[in-house]
Design an enzyme around this catalytic site. Structure first.
Site, PDB file in Angstrom:
ATOM      1  N   ILE A 220     -40.644  40.521  11.926  1.00 16.67           N
ATOM      2  CA  ILE A 220     -41.679  40.015  11.015  1.00 16.67           C
ATOM      3  C   ILE A 220     -41.415  38.547  10.737  1.00 16.67           C
ATOM      4  CG2 ILE A 220     -42.789  40.261   8.769  1.00 16.67           C
ATOM      5  CD1 ILE A 220     -41.639  43.126   8.700  1.00 16.67           C
ATOM      6  N   LYS A 221     -42.457  37.720  10.926  1.00 18.77           N
ATOM      7  CA  LYS A 221     -42.314  36.289  10.651  1.00 18.77           C
ATOM      8  C   LYS A 221     -42.893  35.993   9.270  1.00 18.77           C
ATOM      9  CE  LYS A 221     -42.430  32.535  14.050  1.00 18.77           C
ATOM     10  NZ  LYS A 221     -43.284  31.775  14.992  1.00 18.77           N
ATOM     11  N   VAL A 222     -42.092  35.350   8.431  1.00 19.47           N
ATOM     12  CA  VAL A 222     -42.578  34.948   7.109  1.00 19.47           C
ATOM     13  C   VAL A 222     -42.330  33.454   6.924  1.00 19.47           C
ATOM     14  CG1 VAL A 222     -42.211  37.207   6.032  1.00 19.47           C
ATOM     15  CG2 VAL A 222     -40.378  35.505   5.962  1.00 19.47           C
TER      16      VAL A 222
END
Ligand code: G3P
Length: 217
Positions: A82-84
């Site tokens: 997951i990219k945040v």
């Protein structure tokens, strides 16, 4: 050094993955938009093609919806990272995901202070954007060097993922500075192996070989 491909174009990924040299893929909302395709379908296809980490970025900016979007993206495949974004809410979400054992790539990093917080939040990857710092007259590679120095002192598990690559030299310099990963536009993999002296040397070898009249098979 691990090499990730920075694209959402599945055919480009497939064409390079045959080398066995692709360790992962990174996408972002702009790359998804450029592909013209649905993010969920695209990430699923990429995860089916590449066994390494595949970064899929949330588009929410508030914590609650980052968590909802991240869990949906993570449910696509076990190799989704997951990219945040490196914001207050992004760091909060990173901590929740990492505590749950989910891979997180904290992106849009432009300072060592940001990178320090991302490591403390349990990020799997930190993405310093070299090119965008250089674009404004700063020095992206100095940031890579400082982050790798800090991370080595405190033995953080977070991998430094050099991003926003503008040249093959950026890749080499990042490697020299100890970046764990570089995520590169597809065109740079070809630029890495292409050399005129290799082409000339091979042509010369084959010309001399032809004169022998021999065949190996
Ligand atoms: O995908 C993250 C990063 O590589 C984006 O690079 O070229 O848009 O600055 P760029």
């Amino acid at each position: 050094m691990e090499l990730f491909i920075d694209t959402a174009e599945i055919e480009e990924i497939k064409s390079l993955n045959v080398t066995g040299l692709i360790d992962g893929v990174t996408t972002n909302p702009s790359l998804i938009a450029k592909s013209g395709r649905n993010i969920l379908e695209t990430i699923e296809e990429i995860c089916n093609e590449v066994s390494g980490p595949v970064s899929a970025e949330v588009t929410a900016t508030d914590f609650d919806n980052m968590i909802l979007e991240g869990r949906k993206l993570s449910s696509i495949a076990q190799n989704v990272a997951i990219k945040v974004p490196l914001t207050f809410d992004g760091l909060r979400a990173c901590k929740v995901f990492s505590d749950d054992g989910i891979m997180v790539n904290v992106t849009l990093c432009f300072s060592s202070a940001q990178a320090l917080l991302a490591a403390k939040a349990g990020a799997s990857f930190i993405s310093p954007f070299i090119g965008r710092l250089d674009d404004i007259g700063s020095n992206g590679l100095n940031l890579i060097s400082e982050i790798t120095e800090i991370y080595s002192i405190y033995d953080f598990d977070t991998k430094v993922l050099a991003a926003s690559i503008r040249s093959v030299q950026d890749i080499i310099d990042s490697a020299k500075m100890g970046a764990d990963v570089a995520t590169i536009p597809p065109k740079f993999l070809k630029a890495m192996y292409n050399h005129p002296l290799t082409d000339k040397g091979l042509a010369d070898f084959l010309a001399d070989w032809k004169k022998t009249g021999q065949t190996i098979l």
